[in-house]
Design a protein around this motif. Structure first.
Motif, PDB file in Angstrom:
ATOM      1  N   HIS A   1      10.977 -10.677 -50.906  1.00 42.27           N
ATOM      2  CA  HIS A   1       9.516 -10.424 -50.459  1.00 42.27           C
ATOM      3  C   HIS A   1       9.722 -10.074 -48.931  1.00 42.27           C
ATOM      4  CE1 HIS A   1       8.570 -13.233 -53.616  1.00 42.27           C
ATOM      5  NE2 HIS A   1       7.527 -12.506 -53.644  1.00 42.27           N
ATOM      6  N   ALA A   2      10.768 -10.055 -48.149  1.00 39.38           N
ATOM      7  CA  ALA A   2      10.864  -9.441 -46.918  1.00 39.38           C
ATOM      8  C   ALA A   2      10.894  -7.796 -46.757  1.00 39.38           C
ATOM      9  CB  ALA A   2      12.173 -10.061 -46.139  1.00 39.38           C
ATOM     10  N   ASP A   3      10.338  -7.305 -45.606  1.00 43.40           N
ATOM     11  CA  ASP A   3      10.317  -6.013 -45.547  1.00 43.40           C
ATOM     12  C   ASP A   3      11.785  -5.341 -45.245  1.00 43.40           C
ATOM     13  OD1 ASP A   3       7.540  -5.846 -45.560  1.00 43.40           O
ATOM     14  OD2 ASP A   3       7.289  -6.303 -43.654  1.00 43.40           O
ATOM     15  N   ASN A   4      11.976  -4.146 -45.676  1.00 44.21           N
ATOM     16  CA  ASN A   4      13.322  -3.635 -45.330  1.00 44.21           C
ATOM     17  C   ASN A   4      13.568  -3.562 -43.853  1.00 44.21           C
ATOM     18  OD1 ASN A   4      13.598  -3.132 -47.997  1.00 44.21           O
ATOM     19  ND2 ASN A   4      12.755  -1.082 -48.063  1.00 44.21           N
ATOM     20  N   GLY A   5      14.593  -3.864 -43.382  1.00 44.31           N
ATOM     21  CA  GLY A   5      14.827  -3.980 -41.857  1.00 44.31           C
ATOM     22  C   GLY A   5      14.612  -4.936 -41.078  1.00 44.31           C
TER      23      GLY A   5
ATOM     24  N   VAL B   1      24.544 -24.685 -38.845  1.00 39.75           N
ATOM     25  CA  VAL B   1      25.213 -23.381 -38.681  1.00 39.75           C
ATOM     26  C   VAL B   1      24.050 -22.420 -39.149  1.00 39.75           C
ATOM     27  CG1 VAL B   1      27.089 -21.959 -39.655  1.00 39.75           C
ATOM     28  CG2 VAL B   1      27.442 -24.273 -39.562  1.00 39.75           C
ATOM     29  N   PRO B   2      23.952 -21.268 -38.167  1.00 37.83           N
ATOM     30  CA  PRO B   2      23.001 -20.274 -38.384  1.00 37.83           C
ATOM     31  C   PRO B   2      23.280 -19.243 -39.303  1.00 37.83           C
ATOM     32  CG  PRO B   2      23.450 -20.601 -36.061  1.00 37.83           C
ATOM     33  CD  PRO B   2      24.597 -21.580 -36.794  1.00 37.83           C
ATOM     34  N   ILE B   3      22.514 -18.857 -40.142  1.00 39.54           N
ATOM     35  CA  ILE B   3      22.914 -17.577 -40.915  1.00 39.54           C
ATOM     36  C   ILE B   3      21.674 -16.620 -40.887  1.00 39.54           C
ATOM     37  CG2 ILE B   3      23.059 -16.829 -43.367  1.00 39.54           C
ATOM     38  CD1 ILE B   3      24.408 -19.528 -44.006  1.00 39.54           C
ATOM     39  N   LEU B   4      22.145 -15.342 -40.063  1.00 40.05           N
ATOM     40  CA  LEU B   4      21.077 -14.259 -40.304  1.00 40.05           C
ATOM     41  C   LEU B   4      21.024 -13.251 -41.310  1.00 40.05           C
ATOM     42  CD1 LEU B   4      21.233 -13.427 -36.609  1.00 40.05           C
ATOM     43  CD2 LEU B   4      19.842 -15.076 -37.384  1.00 40.05           C
ATOM     44  N   ILE B   5      19.820 -13.082 -42.084  1.00 37.58           N
ATOM     45  CA  ILE B   5      19.872 -12.253 -43.249  1.00 37.58           C
ATOM     46  C   ILE B   5      19.067 -11.195 -42.790  1.00 37.58           C
ATOM     47  CG2 ILE B   5      19.031 -12.064 -45.415  1.00 37.58           C
ATOM     48  CD1 ILE B   5      21.101 -14.153 -45.368  1.00 37.58           C
ATOM     49  N   ILE B   6      19.697  -9.832 -42.794  1.00 35.52           N
ATOM     50  CA  ILE B   6      19.214  -8.739 -42.694  1.00 35.52           C
ATOM     51  C   ILE B   6      19.086  -7.885 -43.999  1.00 35.52           C
ATOM     52  CG2 ILE B   6      19.242  -6.304 -41.381  1.00 35.52           C
ATOM     53  CD1 ILE B   6      20.958  -7.605 -39.392  1.00 35.52           C
ATOM     54  N   LYS B   7      17.582  -7.665 -44.265  1.00 31.26           N
ATOM     55  CA  LYS B   7      17.462  -6.820 -45.599  1.00 31.26           C
ATOM     56  C   LYS B   7      17.680  -5.430 -45.338  1.00 31.26           C
ATOM     57  CE  LYS B   7      14.013  -6.093 -49.327  1.00 31.26           C
ATOM     58  NZ  LYS B   7      12.707  -6.692 -50.036  1.00 31.26           N
ATOM     59  N   ASN B   8      18.605  -4.734 -45.685  1.00 36.77           N
ATOM     60  CA  ASN B   8      18.833  -3.253 -45.383  1.00 36.77           C
ATOM     61  C   ASN B   8      17.823  -2.436 -46.218  1.00 36.77           C
ATOM     62  OD1 ASN B   8      21.128  -4.014 -44.154  1.00 36.77           O
ATOM     63  ND2 ASN B   8      22.354  -4.490 -46.126  1.00 36.77           N
ATOM     64  N   ASN B   9      17.709  -2.826 -47.434  1.00 37.50           N
ATOM     65  CA  ASN B   9      16.688  -2.004 -48.481  1.00 37.50           C
ATOM     66  C   ASN B   9      16.559  -2.738 -49.570  1.00 37.50           C
ATOM     67  OD1 ASN B   9      18.947  -1.642 -50.175  1.00 37.50           O
ATOM     68  ND2 ASN B   9      19.790  -0.008 -48.864  1.00 37.50           N
TER      69      ASN B   9
ATOM     70  N   TYR C   1      17.752  -2.965 -52.298  1.00 38.10           N
ATOM     71  CA  TYR C   1      18.721  -3.416 -53.110  1.00 38.10           C
ATOM     72  C   TYR C   1      20.137  -3.773 -52.418  1.00 38.10           C
ATOM     73  CZ  TYR C   1      16.033  -1.490 -56.713  1.00 38.10           C
ATOM     74  OH  TYR C   1      14.838  -1.356 -57.694  1.00 38.10           O
ATOM     75  N   SER C   2      20.068  -4.190 -51.159  1.00 40.71           N
ATOM     76  CA  SER C   2      20.910  -4.756 -50.295  1.00 40.71           C
ATOM     77  C   SER C   2      20.718  -5.512 -49.273  1.00 40.71           C
ATOM     78  CB  SER C   2      22.001  -3.511 -49.868  1.00 40.71           C
ATOM     79  OG  SER C   2      21.374  -2.649 -48.984  1.00 40.71           O
ATOM     80  N   PHE C   3      21.530  -6.489 -48.710  1.00 40.36           N
ATOM     81  CA  PHE C   3      21.419  -7.172 -47.556  1.00 40.36           C
ATOM     82  C   PHE C   3      22.579  -7.473 -46.909  1.00 40.36           C
ATOM     83  CE2 PHE C   3      21.832 -10.412 -50.819  1.00 40.36           C
ATOM     84  CZ  PHE C   3      22.448 -11.666 -50.118  1.00 40.36           C
ATOM     85  N   THR C   4      22.616  -8.011 -45.663  1.00 39.08           N
ATOM     86  CA  THR C   4      23.746  -8.143 -44.818  1.00 39.08           C
ATOM     87  C   THR C   4      23.551  -9.484 -44.289  1.00 39.08           C
ATOM     88  OG1 THR C   4      24.288  -5.807 -44.491  1.00 39.08           O
ATOM     89  CG2 THR C   4      25.478  -7.431 -42.837  1.00 39.08           C
ATOM     90  N   SER C   5      24.611 -10.395 -44.308  1.00 42.48           N
ATOM     91  CA  SER C   5      24.238 -11.680 -43.424  1.00 42.48           C
ATOM     92  C   SER C   5      25.310 -11.771 -42.177  1.00 42.48           C
ATOM     93  CB  SER C   5      24.343 -12.870 -44.659  1.00 42.48           C
ATOM     94  OG  SER C   5      25.672 -12.773 -44.780  1.00 42.48           O
TER      95      SER C   5
ATOM     96  N   LYS D   1      30.906 -14.264 -39.136  1.00 47.65           N
ATOM     97  CA  LYS D   1      31.628 -13.695 -40.442  1.00 47.65           C
ATOM     98  C   LYS D   1      30.312 -13.022 -41.078  1.00 47.65           C
ATOM     99  CE  LYS D   1      33.689 -13.502 -44.628  1.00 47.65           C
ATOM    100  NZ  LYS D   1      34.719 -13.013 -44.839  1.00 47.65           N
ATOM    101  N   SER D   2      30.773 -11.610 -41.428  1.00 50.17           N
ATOM    102  CA  SER D   2      29.494 -10.809 -42.281  1.00 50.17           C
ATOM    103  C   SER D   2      29.894 -10.752 -43.480  1.00 50.17           C
ATOM    104  CB  SER D   2      29.546  -9.365 -41.449  1.00 50.17           C
ATOM    105  OG  SER D   2      30.797  -8.598 -41.854  1.00 50.17           O
ATOM    106  N   ILE D   3      28.795 -10.576 -44.251  1.00 47.74           N
ATOM    107  CA  ILE D   3      28.892 -10.462 -45.746  1.00 47.74           C
ATOM    108  C   ILE D   3      27.696  -9.645 -46.133  1.00 47.74           C
ATOM    109  CG2 ILE D   3      28.617 -11.735 -48.238  1.00 47.74           C
ATOM    110  CD1 ILE D   3      29.416 -14.427 -46.937  1.00 47.74           C
ATOM    111  N   PHE D   4      28.211  -8.578 -47.145  1.00 48.77           N
ATOM    112  CA  PHE D   4      27.383  -7.737 -47.482  1.00 48.77           C
ATOM    113  C   PHE D   4      27.189  -7.816 -48.828  1.00 48.77           C
ATOM    114  CE2 PHE D   4      27.028  -3.427 -49.403  1.00 48.77           C
ATOM    115  CZ  PHE D   4      25.734  -3.075 -48.797  1.00 48.77           C
ATOM    116  N   LYS D   5      25.804  -7.790 -49.530  1.00 49.62           N
ATOM    117  CA  LYS D   5      25.639  -7.820 -50.979  1.00 49.62           C
ATOM    118  C   LYS D   5      24.780  -6.535 -51.562  1.00 49.62           C
ATOM    119  CE  LYS D   5      27.886 -11.149 -52.231  1.00 49.62           C
ATOM    120  NZ  LYS D   5      28.823 -11.000 -53.133  1.00 49.62           N
ATOM    121  N   GLU D   6      25.197  -5.927 -52.306  1.00 51.49           N
ATOM    122  CA  GLU D   6      24.333  -5.003 -53.005  1.00 51.49           C
ATOM    123  C   GLU D   6      24.145  -5.171 -54.703  1.00 51.49           C
ATOM    124  OE1 GLU D   6      24.445  -0.278 -52.715  1.00 51.49           O
ATOM    125  OE2 GLU D   6      26.385  -1.196 -52.714  1.00 51.49           O
ATOM    126  N   PHE D   7      23.013  -4.807 -55.084  1.00 45.26           N
ATOM    127  CA  PHE D   7      22.778  -5.090 -56.467  1.00 45.26           C
ATOM    128  C   PHE D   7      21.585  -4.540 -57.038  1.00 45.26           C
ATOM    129  CE2 PHE D   7      20.464  -7.692 -52.950  1.00 45.26           C
ATOM    130  CZ  PHE D   7      18.870  -7.195 -53.270  1.00 45.26           C
TER     131      PHE D   7
END
Length: 409
Positions: free
Chosen positions: A13-17, A28-36, A38-42, A52-58
């Motif tokens: 439901h979040a907006d892209n970006g 422990v903080p975790i930031l979630i960035i919705k790239n588009n 079909y992907s997000f970066t944390s 630590k960064s984690i990228f997920k594409e789906f």
């Protein structure tokens, strides 16, 4: 709120970006960035300042799997199971997101470090005679074998089917059963990062315990028809957490459904082949090797700066009793395993115990001093000292990347 529910709602439901901030139960903080779409970066922001960064594409069909995999990766990195997440204010954690201009530099540094690790492992594999080989399999006309003097696997142009000493000639080696298998059992697989020490080309060697869940038909390995089976494996963390996962593997042998085994495996591409296996109950009751020594030999490899906390191992031990022994034929050795554990004995790879802190030696040192029937200690003046030092250097680089924060036990 449940971690899965929070994450799936945000990503859907979040907006892209947009940026959302979450915190774990340990704050422990975790930031979630919705790239588009079909992907997000944390970004996971440790209190030490490490990020630590984690990228997920789906896609639409893999969305839920991506969320579950992300939770598993975060849990493995933090060394604790992530079940709850709370919404927070992203403005509180602006320092957590790396500046854009820093990204290329970090990528270059990361690539250099990975190349450096690969080069060092290649250097580790260079060994002078005599040395031992523990044959695993033949592949494309070459022997793939484990070499305990360097704690890696290597390929050779000769073939031998038994543990051998390589010198001017190939000779059979008379090796103590317990020493041999505890050394082999030190080789664990990180579910996300594999095992660089025991990987050569597309083959990775590892050991693991599992409950056999029965036959799954037929498969093939290197063109050979092989039985396919399902096993319930155990993924532990360096903090003592434990969960189960069902994995299909190929097997030339037959097993008994419901029994608890420990096996030697290789992974080639996406296929897993069991090379050999032994009943943990049979090993324990025969006195050849206890469940306790297997578990500790496995857990010892998660040591930070060569030290583990007995409380963390105690947690893993208790979890394994509940998820492994109590759910298999291992129930018959439950009482004996608890008694051994309470006496804090059968702790291979341990050099010293002080205030529940256990100093651990590396597999090369363990092999060398066991072979010479000497007290176990770190090799700082033995003939293998340079290999011990080099492996220690490689291990430090891998640990900084979170290697073996989670492992298949």
């Amino acid at each position: 709120m449940k971690a899965y529910d929070v994450l799936s709602y945000l990503i859907e439901h979040a907006d892209n970006g947009s940026v959302a901030a979450l915190t774990t139960e340990d704050n422990v903080p975790i930031l979630i960035i919705k790239n588009n779409e079909y992907s997000f970066t944390s970004y996971i922001c440790l209190h030490s300042g490490e990020v630590k960064s984690i990228f997920k594409e789906f896609d639409r069909t893999t969305f839920h799997r991506a969320i579950l995999d992300f939770i598993d990766e975060v849990s493995a990195y933090l060394g604790t199971s992530i079940t709850e997440l709370k919404l927070s204010d992203a403005a509180l954690f602006t320092d957590c997101i790396p500046k854009k201009e820093e990204k290329p530099k970090r990528k270059i540094e990361k690539k250099k470090e990975e190349e450096n690790i690969t080069d060092k492992i290649q250097k580790l594999r260079i060994i002078e005679k005599p040395f031992h080989v523990i044959p695993l399999l033949t592949d494309q006309g070459k022997l793939i074998a484990y070499v305990p003097e360097i704690s890696t696997i290597s390929s050779f142009d000769f073939i031998t089917k038994s543990v051998s000493i390589i010198d001017d000639k190939i000779s059979p080696a008379n090796v103590d059963f317990k020493q041999l298998y505890l050394t082999l059992f030190s080789n664990k697989l990180d579910p996300h990062q594999g095992n660089p020490f025991t990987t050569i080309n597309d083959i990775t060697f590892f050991t693991a315990s599992f409950i056999d869940l029965g036959d799954k038909g037929k498969g093939d390995f290197n063109g050979k028809n092989v039985n396919k089976r399902l096993g319930r494996f155990f993924i532990g963390t360096y903090k003592g957490g434990l969960k189960t996962t069902d994995i299909e593997f190929l097997d030339f042998d037959s097993l008994n459904k419901g029994r608890l085994y420990v096996g030697l495996f290789i992974r080639k591409n996406e296929k897993i082949l069991k090379l050999s296996g032994m009943s943990i109950v049979d090993l324990h009751e025969s006195g050849k090797l206890t469940l306790n020594s297997y578990l500790f030999a496995s857990f010892a490899q998660t040591a930070k700066n060569c030290v583990i906390n007995f409380a963390d191992y105690d947690k893993l031990f208790s979890n394994f009793l509940n998820l492994g022994l109590a759910k298999s034929d291992g129930r018959s050795i439950l009482k004996d395993a608890i008694e051994i554990h309470s006496m804090m004995i059968d702790l291979p790879f341990s050099e010293q115990i002080s205030n529940n802190q256990i100093k651990i030696v590396d597999p090369i040192s363990y092999w060398y001093y066991s072979s010479n029937n000497e007290d176990i200690r770190e090799c700082i003046d033995c003939p293998l000292k340079d290999k011990v030092s080099l492996r220690k250097d490689i291990l430090a680089s891998l640990k900084r990347k979170g290697w073996l924060n989670a492992f298949i036990i």
